[in-house]
Write a protein that holds these residues in place. Structure first.
Motif, short mmCIF file in Angstrom:
data_model
loop_
_atom_site.label_atom_id
_atom_site.label_comp_id
_atom_site.label_asym_id
_atom_site.label_seq_id
_atom_site.Cartn_x
_atom_site.Cartn_y
_atom_site.Cartn_z
N LYS A 48 -34.87 19.54 20.94
CA LYS A 48 -35.49 20.46 21.88
C LYS A 48 -35.83 21.76 21.17
N LYS A 49 -37.00 22.29 21.48
CA LYS A 49 -37.42 23.57 20.92
C LYS A 49 -37.15 24.69 21.93
N ALA A 50 -36.84 25.86 21.39
CA ALA A 50 -36.62 27.02 22.25
C ALA A 50 -37.94 27.48 22.84
N ILE B 119 -32.74 30.86 22.61
CA ILE B 119 -32.69 31.31 21.22
C ILE B 119 -32.86 30.10 20.31
N GLY B 120 -33.90 30.15 19.47
CA GLY B 120 -34.16 29.06 18.54
C GLY B 120 -33.69 29.41 17.14
N ALA B 121 -33.56 28.38 16.30
CA ALA B 121 -33.16 28.59 14.90
C ALA B 121 -34.26 29.34 14.17
N MET C 193 -30.93 26.60 20.21
CA MET C 193 -29.53 26.78 19.87
C MET C 193 -28.71 27.31 21.06
N PHE C 194 -29.26 28.33 21.75
CA PHE C 194 -28.53 28.96 22.84
C PHE C 194 -29.44 29.20 24.03
N GLU C 195 -28.84 29.14 25.21
CA GLU C 195 -29.49 29.64 26.42
C GLU C 195 -28.67 30.81 26.93
N LEU C 196 -29.35 31.92 27.26
CA LEU C 196 -28.68 33.15 27.66
C LEU C 196 -29.08 33.56 29.08
#
Length: 671
Positions: A588-590, A596-598, A664-667
């Motif tokens: 999955k892409k941000a 937050i993507g790499a 990487m993260f969801e905020l």
């Protein structure tokens, strides 16, 4: 008869023997730097150990068989332990001094370690000659290594990082030698190394530098290390020896490709023809060269895709040790075709930020410059890359780095140049590695790297050595941490590996716990490719017992699974193998401001930060706080929270390989 310098001699005895010797001695780098410079450190102990009996008879000053990136790639790729390698060489060539290459505060890693870690590790590694360099020529950074090595009665070999540039004058280098002599209490117990890591020293320039040093320090023994990249290595060696050098680095002729050291037999013949006495058992050297020919073709796959000597190295200054790994990274990343442009950008960059492109400097330069080029290529194609080169060429060569002489739109573009630079570049210009050799870069570099925060960041700059700046590590806490990760008490050697390379050491230890001494006993073709067809068989001896492994059959793939039948010492066993199609995971892409993507492709080696520890879903994070760290090309790339938020979801875990842009993260923003 041939070994006039042996393990167990005191540094004073070694130095006196070299001073009295009328001629030149060789250090063979065939077991270390040769493999790093041309084969990405893939040469295995299994093959290198075959050279040891010839080295024992050759009359070498030393064998460089340890250190540099060989330590790291050994545990990460070859699954070999540098300690077991030392023990094997001690047994097979007991009369040869073993030599390592160490990066002052970085040891065998890529970023500074605290003083107590350096003391702990250096005191426990059984090496005779400790070549130690600083990519900043910050001699203060060598102090702890020097103290421990000299206290142990081993030979300390401080190295000058050498390059040719407008600022690297004889006076500059002589000031570095002054600091070295002062640090080591004189010249009677050290050998000075001039480390020409890119192979850029012309014969005239090298002779001039050595003559300058010898005029001030006539009793100083000098060892010249050089790569072959520019094609002028042998005449440079002759010039160096005629100017007073006592030791030079060579490798087996059959190992020579493009970036390593000059060939041993050719160097011997060339110097002797010039009237130089060379201490070498030629027959043993010839036999070693022939032995390499028996196995070197098994490593053709590991050679750099960039072939041939390259006199333009005098412009871009990419060192031999960094060439293959950077080309491998470019090949994997799909931008190998951009290498000429990256090298051109490097030749301009290293006139803006002045330091030496040797580890970790070479990685910082590579990641920074390849990142710039890739950004322009993705946004504007090859024309965008050409535009970047024209912009930098104008700034560096036409207006002599006078920022005010650039057009307003050009200034704005320069101020975006380092915005996405890796964290290690930013640490470099803040002084986290030590004192830069020519002082801080211009203010615009800080504006470019840190944006609106640049003035606050400049206040953080420090010219302290990391030895002064870094707090000590809690070694017992780290030992307990390793014990929890491997679920048993680690050995002392395993703990040292963990101190150097935490993530890769854990993977290595678990691998060896499962597969034992397989990396030491399997022939290279089997280690890399396995048994290919039914009936293929490998035989070896382990702990004095014979073993035989035979491939019986390979079943058809079904839903990503294959069953393989093997005979182990005539006992039939069936193994289940998963293919990449077994469980294909969607990446999955941000997308959107709260995801937050790499920032770069690489390996996740930390989720959280050192101050706070691991972060979890539900935790609160603050703007600018490190929430993860990605390793790419041995450099850290920090992922930070863009605003105050709660962690809603974490989509990666430590040791995952991620692609650029991968989620990487969801905020959830805090109200």
């Amino acid at each position: 008869m041939w070994n006039i310098i042996k393990p167990g001699m005191s540094p004073k005895e070694i130095v006196k023997t070299l001073r009295d010797f009328d001629g030149v001695m060789f250090t063979s780098t065939g077991m270390r730097d040769a493999g790093q410079s041309d084969y990405k450190n893939r040469h295995r102990i299994y093959d290198l150990a075959t050279l040891a009996p010839y080295y024992e008879e050759m009359g070498l000053f030393s064998a460089e068989c340890h250190g540099g990136a060989r330590w790291h790639v050994g545990i990460m790729n070859r699954r070999e332990d540098p300690f077991e390698e030392i023990r094997m060489f001690r047994e097979k060539m007991p009369s040869v001094m073993l030599q390592t290459l160490i990066r002052e505060t970085n040891l065998w890693g890529y970023r500074p370690y605290p003083k107590n870690v350096i003391e702990y590790v250096v005191a426990r590694v059984d090496i005779d000659v400790w070549r130690c360099f600083s990519f900043l020529n910050d001699i203060r950074n060598m102090r702890t290594v020097a103290e421990i090595v000299m206290k142990r009665g081993r030979l300390f070999q401080p190295a000058i990082s050498f390059t040719q540039a407008e600022w690297t004058t004889d006076d500059y280098y002589l000031s570095v030698v002054d600091e070295i002599v002062d640090l080591c209490g004189g010249t009677d117990e050290i050998v000075l190394c001039i480390k020409d890591m890119a192979g850029v020293g012309s014969p005239k320039r090298i002779a001039q530098l050595i003559d300058t040093i010898k005029q001030k320090y006539p009793d100083l023994v000098i060892h010249y290390h050089r790569h072959s990249t520019d094609g002028l290595a042998l005449p440079a060696y002759l010039a160096a020896v005629q100017a007073g050098v006592k030791i030079i680095d060579v490798e087996e002729d059959s190992l020579c490709r493009f970036y390593g050291q000059p060939p041993i037999l050719a160097a011997h013949a060339y110097l002797e023809e010039a009237g130089i006495k060379v201490h070498l058992n030629r027959q043993a050297a010839e036999e070693a060269v022939q032995k390499v020919r028996e196995w070197i073709n098994q490593y053709a796959w590991a050679e750099s895709p960039f072939k041939g000597l390259d006199h333009n190295v005098t412009k871009h200054k990419m060192p031999g040790g960094a060439f293959p790994s950077s080309f491998e990274q470019a090949e994997k990343g799909g931008f190998l075709h951009l290498m000429p442009q990256i090298l051109r950008v490097m030749s301009l960059y290293n006139r803006i930020v002045k330091y030496f492109d040797v580890t970790p400097g070479s990685q910082i330069t590579w990641v920074t410059c390849s990142g710039m080029v890739n950004k322009y290529a993705k946004e504007r194609g090859l024309k965008g890359v050409e535009h970047l080169i024209k912009l930098l060429t104008k700034f560096v060569e036409e207006v002599d780095q006078d920022f005010d002489k650039m057009e307003p739109w050009e200034q704005e573009e320069l101020l975006q140049l380092f915005r996405n630079a890796p964290g290690d570049f930013k640490n470099l210009i803040l002084g986290k590695y030590g004192r830069l050799p020519q002082g801080w870069p211009a203010d615009w570099v800080y504006k470019s790297a840190f944006g609106d925060e640049w003035e606050e960041k400049i206040k953080e700059r420090s010219d302290k050595s990391p030895l002064e700046a870094l707090p000590p590590d809690d070694l017992e806490k780290l030992r307990q941490e390793l014990e929890e990760k491997i679920e048993r008490k680690p050995t002392e050697e395993e703990f040292i590996l963990y101190l150097m390379h935490p993530k890769d050491a854990v993977e290595y230890i678990k691998f060896r716990d499962e597969y034992g001494q397989a990396p030491l006993v399997l022939p290279t073709n089997v280690w890399r490719e396995g048994l290919k067809k039914p009936g293929d068989k490998v035989e070896f001896e382990l702990d004095g017992k014979p073993y035989a492994i035979e491939l019986v059959s390979i079943g058809a793939e079904h839903e990503g699974l294959i069953h393989v039948v093997m005979k182990i010492n005539n006992k039939t066993r069936v193994y289940r193998v998963e293919t990449p199609r077994a469980k294909k995971k969607e990446i999955k892409k941000a997308s959107g401001p709260n995801q937050i993507g790499a920032p770069i492709s690489g390996n996740v080696w930390r989720i959280g930060n050192p101050e706070r520890g691991t972060i979890k879903e539900g935790d609160i994070v603050h703007k600018g706080e490190e929430i993860a760290n990605i390793e790419a090309m041995k450099m850290e790339n920090v992922v930070v929270a863009p605003f105050d938020a709660q962690i809603v979801a974490i989509h990666v875990k430590v040791n995952d390989t991620v692609e650029e842009g991968q989620l990487m993260f969801e905020l959830k923003p805090l109200e």
